[in-house]
Design a protein around this motif. Structure first.
Motif, PDB file in Angstrom:
ATOM      1  N   LEU A   5     -36.650 -12.757  -1.166  1.00  0.00           N
ATOM      2  CA  LEU A   5     -37.317 -11.469  -0.770  1.00  0.00           C
ATOM      3  C   LEU A   5     -37.052 -11.497   0.710  1.00  0.00           C
ATOM      4  N   ALA A   6     -36.932 -12.485   1.645  1.00  0.00           N
ATOM      5  CA  ALA A   6     -36.848 -12.448   2.952  1.00  0.00           C
ATOM      6  C   ALA A   6     -35.343 -12.273   3.264  1.00  0.00           C
ATOM      7  N   GLY A   7     -34.316 -12.636   2.288  1.00  0.00           N
ATOM      8  CA  GLY A   7     -33.016 -12.592   2.319  1.00  0.00           C
ATOM      9  C   GLY A   7     -32.277 -11.426   1.687  1.00  0.00           C
ATOM     10  N   ALA A   8     -32.110 -11.437   0.318  1.00  0.00           N
ATOM     11  CA  ALA A   8     -31.307 -10.433  -0.151  1.00  0.00           C
ATOM     12  C   ALA A   8     -31.956  -9.188  -0.515  1.00  0.00           C
ATOM     13  N   ALA A   9     -33.279  -9.247  -0.554  1.00  0.00           N
ATOM     14  CA  ALA A   9     -34.285  -8.170  -0.625  1.00  0.00           C
ATOM     15  C   ALA A   9     -34.629  -7.501   0.532  1.00  0.00           C
ATOM     16  N   GLY A  10     -34.533  -8.197   1.629  1.00  0.00           N
ATOM     17  CA  GLY A  10     -34.972  -7.506   2.884  1.00  0.00           C
ATOM     18  C   GLY A  10     -36.375  -7.155   3.229  1.00  0.00           C
ATOM     19  N   ILE A  11     -37.163  -8.138   2.760  1.00  0.00           N
ATOM     20  CA  ILE A  11     -38.529  -7.989   2.637  1.00  0.00           C
ATOM     21  C   ILE A  11     -39.038  -8.783   3.774  1.00  0.00           C
ATOM     22  N   HIS A  12     -39.629  -8.342   4.959  1.00  0.00           N
ATOM     23  CA  HIS A  12     -40.022  -9.259   6.062  1.00  0.00           C
ATOM     24  C   HIS A  12     -41.605  -9.288   6.204  1.00  0.00           C
ATOM     25  N   GLN A  13     -42.192  -8.630   5.473  1.00  0.00           N
ATOM     26  CA  GLN A  13     -43.741  -8.705   5.456  1.00  0.00           C
ATOM     27  C   GLN A  13     -44.091  -9.337   4.215  1.00  0.00           C
ATOM     28  N   PHE A  14     -45.098  -9.940   4.431  1.00  0.00           N
ATOM     29  CA  PHE A  14     -46.012 -10.783   3.078  1.00  0.00           C
ATOM     30  C   PHE A  14     -47.311 -10.819   3.341  1.00  0.00           C
ATOM     31  N   LEU A  15     -47.902 -10.261   2.340  1.00  0.00           N
ATOM     32  CA  LEU A  15     -49.433 -10.584   2.050  1.00  0.00           C
ATOM     33  C   LEU A  15     -49.794 -11.424   0.949  1.00  0.00           C
ATOM     34  N   ASP A  16     -50.107 -12.799   1.349  1.00  0.00           N
ATOM     35  CA  ASP A  16     -50.179 -13.881   0.686  1.00  0.00           C
ATOM     36  C   ASP A  16     -51.615 -13.946   0.343  1.00  0.00           C
ATOM     37  N   ILE A  17     -52.318 -13.579  -0.830  1.00  0.00           N
ATOM     38  CA  ILE A  17     -53.756 -13.673  -1.404  1.00  0.00           C
ATOM     39  C   ILE A  17     -53.965 -15.028  -2.176  1.00  0.00           C
ATOM     40  N   GLY A  18     -55.078 -15.765  -1.869  1.00  0.00           N
ATOM     41  CA  GLY A  18     -55.017 -17.036  -2.529  1.00  0.00           C
ATOM     42  C   GLY A  18     -53.954 -18.196  -2.167  1.00  0.00           C
ATOM     43  N   THR A  19     -54.014 -17.965  -0.680  1.00  0.00           N
ATOM     44  CA  THR A  19     -52.698 -18.931  -0.311  1.00  0.00           C
ATOM     45  C   THR A  19     -52.954 -20.471  -0.418  1.00  0.00           C
ATOM     46  N   GLY A  20     -54.197 -20.861  -0.390  1.00  0.00           N
ATOM     47  CA  GLY A  20     -54.432 -22.119  -0.534  1.00  0.00           C
ATOM     48  C   GLY A  20     -54.398 -23.039   0.958  1.00  0.00           C
ATOM     49  N   LEU A  21     -54.597 -24.360   0.699  1.00  0.00           N
ATOM     50  CA  LEU A  21     -54.290 -24.963   1.904  1.00  0.00           C
ATOM     51  C   LEU A  21     -52.747 -25.236   2.127  1.00  0.00           C
ATOM     52  N   PRO A  22     -52.410 -25.284   3.498  1.00  0.00           N
ATOM     53  CA  PRO A  22     -50.982 -25.308   4.078  1.00  0.00           C
ATOM     54  C   PRO A  22     -50.560 -26.620   3.502  1.00  0.00           C
ATOM     55  N   SER A  23     -49.222 -26.595   3.130  1.00  0.00           N
ATOM     56  CA  SER A  23     -48.562 -27.823   2.690  1.00  0.00           C
ATOM     57  C   SER A  23     -46.841 -27.277   2.965  1.00  0.00           C
TER      58      SER A  23
END
Length: 262
Positions: free
Chosen positions: A57-75
């Protein structure tokens, strides 16, 4: 925060080999594993899918905004780390309802200088509250495409909470060109006896859970344009390793799909 009640984000942390979980989370995880012994493998493969899809998404699709719901603990391999390694200006809003996640997110989810990250403590079952949050408005430009990430999240939304309406309401706030990314535990590879055992174990685990079939999962993408390979296993979505080195679809039992908002 109630350390006597299991929470999905801390239980997932346990399956990924993390240490930010309580005894009740480990006990709940072990109950689930009694009916589905490969659940930790499924969690790891789900995480590997997350990295591949954000890379796309960040590369080929050119999407540079993300809404990550239910992200969980950072890893390792958080959404902003993957996205900003490709496009440093990427902006990410994380959402979770676990206070433990809030503490860790504020300390660890730090953006590249050119981009931005924010964390919202909110419940997926109240999408309007998420969308109205001031931190979301300050971080994301909702007139530009956004990737809505619901990774290993919707199976915690049972039927009485109308999961399809939740997703519809979130998508309605996103402009054309946005993407929906979702993974979901499935019952498709279980016998009737295994399914009954899994349902019973999930009930005992103390965490609401709803296994769904491929047909039920596909409904979330009605009206959207599925990206190849469509609805499939997380193991088979644009894999980076040879087939012989991948775990079986049955052992992972996790569906996924990525679709574009027309």
């Amino acid at each position: 925060m109630d350390p006597t009640k299991a929470h999905p984000s801390r239980r997932y942390n346990y399956w990924l080999g993390g240490k930010d979980n309580f005894a009740v989370d480990r006990k709940s995880a072990q109950v689930v594993a009694s009916a589905f012994p490969t659940v930790a493998l499924s969690a790891r493969e789900n995480r590997a899918f997350l990295k591949r899809v954000v890379t796309h998404l960040a590369g080929a699709a050119g999407i540079h905004q993300f809404l990550d719901i239910g992200t969980g603990l950072p890893s390792a391999g958080n959404v902003h780390e993957v996205a900003q390694s490709i496009e440093p200006t990427s902006r990410i809003v994380y959402v979770d309802n676990d206070p433990v996640v809030l503490v860790h997110a504020r300390a660890l989810l730090t953006s590249e200088p050119a981009g931005r990250t924010a964390y919202i403590q909110a419940d997926l079952r109240d999408p309007d509250k998420i969308l109205a949050n001031a931190d979301l408005a300050r971080t994301l430009d909702m007139s530009r495409p956004v990737a809505l990430m619901l990774v290993a999240t919707m199976h915690f939304i049972t039927d009485e909470d109308d999961p399809y309406d939740i997703v519809r309401r979130l998508l309605a706030a996103l402009p054309p060109g946005s993407h929906l990314v979702m993974t979901h535990a499935t019952k498709d590879h279980l016998t009737s006896e295994q399914y009954a055992s899994s349902v019973e174990a999930n009930e005992r685990s103390g965490v609401p859970f709803r296994l769904r079939s491929r047909a039920e999962f596909s409904r979330f993408f009605d009206g959207l344009d599925l990206l190849p390979p469509g609805v499939t296993s997380v193991v088979e979505w644009r894999p980076e390793v040879p087939e012989a080195e991948r775990p079986s679809v049955e052992d992972v039992s996790m569906l996924c799909a990525v679709a574009r908002v027309p």
